[in-house]
Design a protein around this motif. Structure first.
Motif, mmCIF file in Angstrom:
data_model
loop_
_atom_site.group_PDB
_atom_site.id
_atom_site.type_symbol
_atom_site.label_atom_id
_atom_site.label_comp_id
_atom_site.label_asym_id
_atom_site.label_seq_id
_atom_site.Cartn_x
_atom_site.Cartn_y
_atom_site.Cartn_z
ATOM 1 N N SER A 191 -19.680 114.894 -32.899
ATOM 2 C CA SER A 191 -20.051 116.304 -32.861
ATOM 3 C C SER A 191 -21.441 116.533 -33.446
ATOM 4 C CB SER A 191 -19.009 117.154 -33.596
ATOM 5 O OG SER A 191 -19.024 116.849 -34.975
ATOM 6 N N PHE A 192 -21.939 115.623 -34.297
ATOM 7 C CA PHE A 192 -23.269 115.754 -34.868
ATOM 8 C C PHE A 192 -24.344 115.230 -33.926
ATOM 9 C CE2 PHE A 192 -20.837 115.617 -38.935
ATOM 10 C CZ PHE A 192 -21.131 116.913 -39.318
ATOM 11 N N ALA A 193 -23.954 114.427 -32.959
ATOM 12 C CA ALA A 193 -24.929 113.877 -32.012
ATOM 13 C C ALA A 193 -25.373 114.996 -31.085
ATOM 14 C CB ALA A 193 -24.303 112.729 -31.223
ATOM 15 N N GLN A 194 -26.619 115.400 -31.223
ATOM 16 C CA GLN A 194 -27.115 116.496 -30.406
ATOM 17 C C GLN A 194 -28.126 115.981 -29.406
ATOM 18 O OE1 GLN A 194 -28.457 119.867 -32.534
ATOM 19 N NE2 GLN A 194 -26.517 120.203 -33.543
ATOM 20 N N ILE A 195 -28.010 116.490 -28.218
ATOM 21 C CA ILE A 195 -28.940 116.130 -27.169
ATOM 22 C C ILE A 195 -30.228 116.929 -27.382
ATOM 23 C CG2 ILE A 195 -28.183 117.851 -25.488
ATOM 24 C CD1 ILE A 195 -28.263 115.384 -23.485
ATOM 25 N N PRO A 196 -31.376 116.334 -27.101
ATOM 26 C CA PRO A 196 -32.633 117.081 -27.245
ATOM 27 C C PRO A 196 -32.664 118.314 -26.341
ATOM 28 C CG PRO A 196 -33.057 114.737 -27.000
ATOM 29 C CD PRO A 196 -31.600 114.945 -26.720
ATOM 30 N N ALA B 276 -24.142 110.112 -22.912
ATOM 31 C CA ALA B 276 -22.889 110.820 -22.619
ATOM 32 C C ALA B 276 -23.127 111.958 -21.627
ATOM 33 C CB ALA B 276 -22.279 111.356 -23.907
ATOM 34 N N ASP B 277 -24.293 112.601 -21.719
ATOM 35 C CA ASP B 277 -24.614 113.727 -20.842
ATOM 36 C C ASP B 277 -25.176 113.284 -19.492
ATOM 37 O OD1 ASP B 277 -24.436 116.575 -20.784
ATOM 38 O OD2 ASP B 277 -26.627 116.685 -20.862
ATOM 39 N N SER C 240 -27.720 108.387 -32.616
ATOM 40 C CA SER C 240 -26.945 109.573 -32.254
ATOM 41 C C SER C 240 -27.550 110.294 -31.062
ATOM 42 C CB SER C 240 -26.796 110.515 -33.442
ATOM 43 O OG SER C 240 -28.051 111.032 -33.841
ATOM 44 N N GLU C 241 -28.886 110.365 -31.004
ATOM 45 C CA GLU C 241 -29.541 111.005 -29.868
ATOM 46 C C GLU C 241 -29.339 110.186 -28.598
ATOM 47 O OE1 GLU C 241 -33.358 113.233 -30.518
ATOM 48 O OE2 GLU C 241 -34.077 111.755 -29.052
ATOM 49 N N MET C 242 -29.405 108.857 -28.720
ATOM 50 C CA MET C 242 -29.167 107.976 -27.579
ATOM 51 C C MET C 242 -27.750 108.165 -27.043
ATOM 52 S SD MET C 242 -29.090 103.820 -27.389
ATOM 53 C CE MET C 242 -27.590 103.771 -28.360
ATOM 54 N N VAL C 243 -26.780 108.196 -27.925
ATOM 55 C CA VAL C 243 -25.381 108.372 -27.522
ATOM 56 C C VAL C 243 -25.201 109.714 -26.819
ATOM 57 C CG1 VAL C 243 -23.043 108.726 -28.443
ATOM 58 C CG2 VAL C 243 -24.429 106.820 -29.258
ATOM 59 N N LEU D 143 -31.230 109.390 -14.339
ATOM 60 C CA LEU D 143 -31.469 108.881 -15.690
ATOM 61 C C LEU D 143 -32.523 107.788 -15.587
ATOM 62 C CD1 LEU D 143 -30.894 108.237 -18.723
ATOM 63 C CD2 LEU D 143 -29.018 106.778 -17.925
ATOM 64 N N LEU D 144 -33.639 107.973 -16.287
ATOM 65 C CA LEU D 144 -34.652 106.928 -16.395
ATOM 66 C C LEU D 144 -34.485 106.245 -17.742
ATOM 67 C CD1 LEU D 144 -37.900 108.724 -15.127
ATOM 68 C CD2 LEU D 144 -36.301 107.305 -13.833
#
Length: 136
Positions: free
Chosen positions: A20-25, A50-51, A43-46, A58-59
């Motif tokens: 839940s803390f992993a936030q997408i840019p 996931a998105d 966390s950003e990579m995950v 996806l590049l």
């Protein structure tokens, strides 16, 4: 047995809370096309990976450094439509970029440290694609 169950439940709660803390840019736009770029930090990579299923493209960008592959950031990404018109121009802020392209044929022109790569790409609806760009 009860203590094992408690440990399993606690482990799952910790894993779920870390996700839940992993936030997408933040979503950005280039010439009306939305995109997300980043992936620096686990966390950003995950979150981006996931998105990725929700995005048509996806590049993934990397290079050889000291004999091994490493993620890069700072690549310039341009996309040309089938009408040979540049419709997208942005810089990657990490090793990943999600791009919301409509169905159609495109040419990706990626530049990093003066080296340009071109890839032909055909986007189809409901069929996300991953393109790996690798510099030597």
């Amino acid at each position: 047995m009860k203590s094992l169950l408690k440990i399993l439940i606690a482990t799952q709660l910790i894993l779920l809370s870390s996700l839940s803390f992993a936030q997408i840019p933040e979503t950005q736009h280039s010439q009306g096309i939305s995109y997300i770029t980043g992936g620096v930090g686990e966390s950003e990579m995950v979150a981006i990976l996931a998105d990725a299923k929700q995005w048509p493209l996806l590049l993934e960008m990397s290079q050889i450094e000291n004999g091994r592959g490493v993620w890069i950031f700072g690549a310039s990404i341009k996309i040309m439509s089938s009408q040979k018109k540049f419709i997208f121009d942005a810089q990657a802020d990490g090793p990943y970029m999600l791009i919301n392209l409509e169905s159609g044929d495109y040419v990706i022109e990626a530049s990093y440290q003066g080296v340009v790569q071109k890839r032909v790409l055909s986007i189809k609806s409901d069929s996300p694609q991953k393109v790996s760009l690798f510099w030597k």
